[in-house]
Design a protein around this motif. Sequence first.
Motif, PDB file in Angstrom:
ATOM      1  N   ARG A 115       0.832  -1.204   0.000  1.00 43.17           N
ATOM      2  CA  ARG A 115       0.000   0.000   0.000  1.00 43.17           C
ATOM      3  C   ARG A 115       0.870   1.259   0.000  1.00 43.17           C
ATOM      4  N   LEU A 120      -3.272  -7.628  -6.342  1.00 46.95           N
ATOM      5  CA  LEU A 120      -4.409  -7.460  -5.439  1.00 46.95           C
ATOM      6  C   LEU A 120      -5.379  -8.635  -5.541  1.00 46.95           C
ATOM      7  N   ALA A 150      -6.207  -7.518   1.365  1.00 44.23           N
ATOM      8  CA  ALA A 150      -6.435  -6.826   0.096  1.00 44.23           C
ATOM      9  C   ALA A 150      -7.204  -5.532   0.320  1.00 44.23           C
ATOM     10  N   VAL A 173      -9.570  -1.222 -10.220  1.00 40.24           N
ATOM     11  CA  VAL A 173      -9.614  -2.330  -9.256  1.00 40.24           C
ATOM     12  C   VAL A 173     -11.055  -2.723  -8.990  1.00 40.24           C
TER      13      VAL A 173
END
Length: 353
Positions: A279, A308, A319, A341
């Motif tokens: 992250r 991810l 995640a 995402v």
Amino acid sequence: MQATVTVTPAQLPELLLHVAVVRPVFLWGAPGIGKSSLVREFAASLGLECVTLLGTQLAPEDLIGVPELVNGRSRFAPPESIARSEPYCLFLDELNASAPEVQKAFYSLILDRRIGTYELPAGSVVIGAGNRATDNALARPMASALINRLVHVHLRASSDDWLKWAAGNGIHPWIIDYLVQRPDHLWSPPPKTEEPFSSPRAWHMLSDVLTSYGDDVADETLAMLAFGTLSTAHASAFRAYVKTVRHAYDLEAVLKGEAPWPRRPQERDLLYFLAEAFRARLVKELPADKRGASGRGRDLGFRAKTLLVELAEISLECAQLVIANGADGAPVLPTWFLVEVGRDVPRLMAARS
């Protein structure tokens, strides 16, 4: 006292060089960020001895002295630690933690640079320091008369400054490498309960004991040392980081596809650390606008989406940690990346069900 403008440790010496030589300064800052060390280093840079008085350990007579007879008349004789013939740096540490009577005794020393008939030698500097009440530290209100006698400077912790200092001062390499990856873990707000918290001083203490034990320190001992000096979350993450060092298992290998995410239940703390490091890497390196991204930025975004999905198959919690909003509720990752995402999340959740 609330900070309006703050300075870093690297900015402080120049500021003191211009301000402390003409007016007394009060240095505010959270516990453990290095106020005392910085004042001593500043005094040494001027070739001045630093004389430290701890406000919490003083009584008024420790400053104004005791009366003595001179030619049939009484006068107060200041203590030897203050009454010096050569210029020096008088450091009033924990000034705002001292009793009100002691603070009053400082008035003339701070403003007029004198105690009774004794005057500080020309070239002397007076610097006070103290913690803030908002940091759950011992602090008493300062009278307006005392506040108005000082130039107030607010110090903040800086990971860049501390890491530069650490590189030349024998700080354990594990700690330097960890804080390079997680500079946000250098300092944490002091908790309201009686428990350790992270600060430059805490990391320095941990470095000293790790050096004493050596790199073969047992994991159980490492855990005891880390949890005994740092905040719980930082101690857990640092312990996991050391596992990556010992097993040659790092985020770089995962990003390059040379190693998978750890899957074993006993490696869950390691997985959590790698997710946090992942992250932090994305926050630092993903471009805010995809259209202006370099080839490296686009490659990282593409690889990150794949990682991810793989991470969520092992731990959805980890995640979600990667893409979670910041403490203020706002996204910390670029919007374009979160949108992309999000398109994969339904398929991912269906695959897990």
